[in-house]
Scaffold this motif. Structure first.
Motif, short mmCIF file in Angstrom:
data_model
loop_
_atom_site.label_atom_id
_atom_site.label_comp_id
_atom_site.label_asym_id
_atom_site.label_seq_id
_atom_site.Cartn_x
_atom_site.Cartn_y
_atom_site.Cartn_z
N ILE A 292 0.82 -1.22 0.00
CA ILE A 292 0.00 0.00 0.00
C ILE A 292 0.86 1.27 0.00
N GLY A 293 2.18 1.10 0.02
CA GLY A 293 3.05 2.29 0.03
C GLY A 293 2.97 3.00 1.36
N THR A 294 3.03 4.33 1.31
CA THR A 294 3.02 5.11 2.55
C THR A 294 1.95 6.19 2.49
N MET A 295 1.11 6.23 3.51
CA MET A 295 0.11 7.30 3.60
C MET A 295 0.80 8.48 4.27
N LEU A 296 0.92 9.57 3.52
CA LEU A 296 1.64 10.74 4.01
C LEU A 296 0.64 11.76 4.55
N LEU A 297 0.87 12.17 5.76
CA LEU A 297 0.06 13.26 6.33
C LEU A 297 1.03 14.30 6.86
N PHE A 298 0.87 15.54 6.40
CA PHE A 298 1.55 16.60 7.15
C PHE A 298 0.50 17.57 7.66
N HIS A 299 0.79 18.13 8.81
CA HIS A 299 -0.06 19.17 9.39
C HIS A 299 0.88 20.20 10.01
N TYR A 300 0.91 21.38 9.41
CA TYR A 300 1.75 22.45 9.96
C TYR A 300 1.12 22.97 11.24
N PRO A 301 1.89 23.30 12.26
CA PRO A 301 3.34 23.32 12.28
C PRO A 301 3.97 22.11 13.00
N THR A 302 3.18 21.08 13.34
CA THR A 302 3.79 20.07 14.24
C THR A 302 4.09 18.69 13.69
N THR A 303 3.47 18.27 12.58
CA THR A 303 3.66 16.84 12.33
C THR A 303 3.70 16.43 10.86
N TRP A 304 4.59 15.45 10.56
CA TRP A 304 4.51 14.72 9.30
C TRP A 304 4.54 13.23 9.65
N ASN A 305 4.00 12.41 8.74
CA ASN A 305 3.75 11.01 9.10
C ASN A 305 3.87 10.09 7.90
N HIS A 306 4.26 8.88 8.18
CA HIS A 306 4.27 7.81 7.19
C HIS A 306 3.49 6.63 7.78
N ILE A 307 2.42 6.22 7.10
CA ILE A 307 1.67 5.05 7.58
C ILE A 307 1.78 3.95 6.52
N LEU A 308 2.42 2.86 6.91
CA LEU A 308 2.72 1.77 6.00
C LEU A 308 1.80 0.58 6.32
N GLY A 309 2.01 -0.52 5.60
CA GLY A 309 1.21 -1.70 5.87
C GLY A 309 1.58 -2.39 7.16
N ASP A 310 2.87 -2.32 7.54
CA ASP A 310 3.30 -3.06 8.74
C ASP A 310 3.58 -2.17 9.95
N HIS A 311 3.79 -0.89 9.74
CA HIS A 311 3.96 0.01 10.88
C HIS A 311 3.69 1.45 10.45
N ALA A 312 3.66 2.33 11.43
CA ALA A 312 3.47 3.75 11.14
C ALA A 312 4.53 4.52 11.91
#
Ligand code: FES
Ligand SMILES: [Fe+2]
Length: 414
Positions: A292-312
């Motif tokens: 599924i690749g990586t679900m990318l979420l950024f929210h300024y000013p505090t966070t960016w994220n990678h959510i994968l199939g096996d971990h986040a």
């Protein structure tokens, strides 16, 4: 000229597509203005629901001048409070995290219920009314396993953000995940340099050999343009969406946050040296497909994220001073995954520990060079640094709006 007017003028005269002027990265007064206009007013990612799975679990954090504590109540509701005792101001919770039936201030043992109400204060006299001295509340919302807090008296409406990002987060069930590892590094650079570095992968090939094994350096993945025109990416979205995973590029009109699911390189499924999964148990039973690749979420000013199939992996940015920023990285796995059985912690954390350290060094050298009187704003690469331009644009517009709003309000008061 006063500070606010000066900042407004500099933002107005900013050369588009260029980095900011020096004081935005090093000056203490500019930093204080960032804190007041952005950090003390906006929704900030602070941690995960699954860090406090049971009633009485809490963790603490420092947002600029404000110590806060986030606690799960007996009713399972997650609340946030100013971590300053209503007696004489001692920090009530002094540890990073813990578990308690009640929150007891160590100084004179004033005791607060998990909902913040004061339940015990020894020998304070007859006229003392406990109801007047509950812990002060910090606005708190949780979405898809992410806890956000807001220090403003009147926070911005959280509903539009929730509506936009919850569908992307929901299939991953992060509210019931397990923290496999969490660490905080201090980067000696302004928080905006941390973000500018994060918003492009122009630097990846030369700096991140481990990450580049699995994460594409193409600007379409990291940046904010062109993803939909890339057949490889749109095919990925179609496949994932057919499996019930919202995936297409989705950015708030304000530019403050974005979600998008990006394919990794070739057959990679995770951020490991081999590209293979680091965790045997899938992160969520609601994700019916692999790759599924990586679900990318950024929210300024505090966070960016990678959510994968096996971990986040979540990243939390908190400024410490004009030239120091704390970056906290949290690795989340399936709650039933057992270290040493389902995953090897070193394998799980290696790529991003290396990448974080490389980024820390980049940010620090960037800050070092910007301190030079010879520094002047330089041009971003249109091809590779669209994401950085978008961040700087958001910052400039946001600050300008806030400063103008404040000016208007002050002149009405005057
Ligand atoms: S300052 Fe907290 S009990 Fe006195
Ligand atoms: Fe990087």
């Amino acid at each position: 000229m006063d500070l606010q007017a000066n900042v407004l003028r500099q933002l107005k005269n900013r050369r588009e597509g260029f980095s900011l002027e020096q004081p935005f990265y090093i000056d203490q007064d500019y930093f204080k203005l960032d804190m007041e206009m952005i950090w003390y007013r906006d929704w900030l990612f602070i941690g995960h629901d699954c860090e406090i799975p049971r009633a009485g679990n809490y963790f603490t954090a420092q947002i600029g001048d404000y110590p806060v504590v986030i606690v799960r109540g007996k009713d399972q509701v997650i609340r946030a409070f100013h971590n300053t005792c209503r007696h004489r101001g001692h920090r009530v919770c002094t540890k990073d995290k813990g578990a308690a039936a009640k929150l007891v201030c160590p100084y004179h043992n004033w005791t607060y219920d998990l909902d913040g109400s004061l339940v015990f204060a020894r020998q304070m006299g007859e006229n003392f009314d406990k109801a007047e001295f509950g812990l002060k509340t910090v606005h708190c919302e949780s979405v898809g396993g992410y806890i956000f807090v807001c220090l403003a008296n009147e926070p911005a409406d959280f509903a539009p953000m929730r509506a936009s990002i919850e569908p992307y987060l929901r299939p991953h069930r992060l509210w019931e995940a397990k923290v496999a590892h969490k660490n905080t590094i201090i980067e000696k650079g302004n928080w905006k340099l941390v973000w500018e570095n994060n918003r492009e992968c122009y630097h990846c090939a030369g700096n991140h050999p481990e990450l580049c094994r699995t994460y594409p350096e193409a600007p379409t993945a990291t940046g904010v343009q062109g993803a939909g025109d890339d057949p490889f990416i749109s095919e990925h979205w179609a496949r994932c969406e057919a499996a019930g995973l919202p995936s297409a590029f989705n950015m708030d009109p304000s530019g403050q946050f974005r979600t998008a699911r990006m394919p990794l390189i070739e057959d990679a499924e995770s951020y490991t040296m081999s590209g293979k999964r680091a965790v045997k148990k899938p992160l969520s039973a609601d994700v019916p497909i692999s790759h599924i690749g990586t679900m990318l979420l950024f929210h300024y000013p505090t966070t960016w994220n990678h959510i994968l199939g096996d971990h986040a992996i979540s990243f939390r940015v908190l400024p410490l001073s004009a030239e120091e920023t704390a970056v906290t990285t949290t690795w989340l796995v399936n709650k039933d995954a057992v270290e040493g059985v389902d995953y090897d912690l070193e394998e799980l954390t290696h790529v991003w520990n290396m990448t974080n350290d490389q980024d820390r060094s980049i940010v620090e050298e960037n800050a070092f060079g910007i301190r030079s009187p010879a520094y002047e704003p330089g041009p971003y690469s249109v091809d590779h640094e669209g994401g950085v331009m978008q961040f700087v644009e958001w910052y400039s517009n946001f600050m300008t709006g806030r400063l103008q709003g404040d000016k208007a309000r002050l002149s009405v008061v005057a």
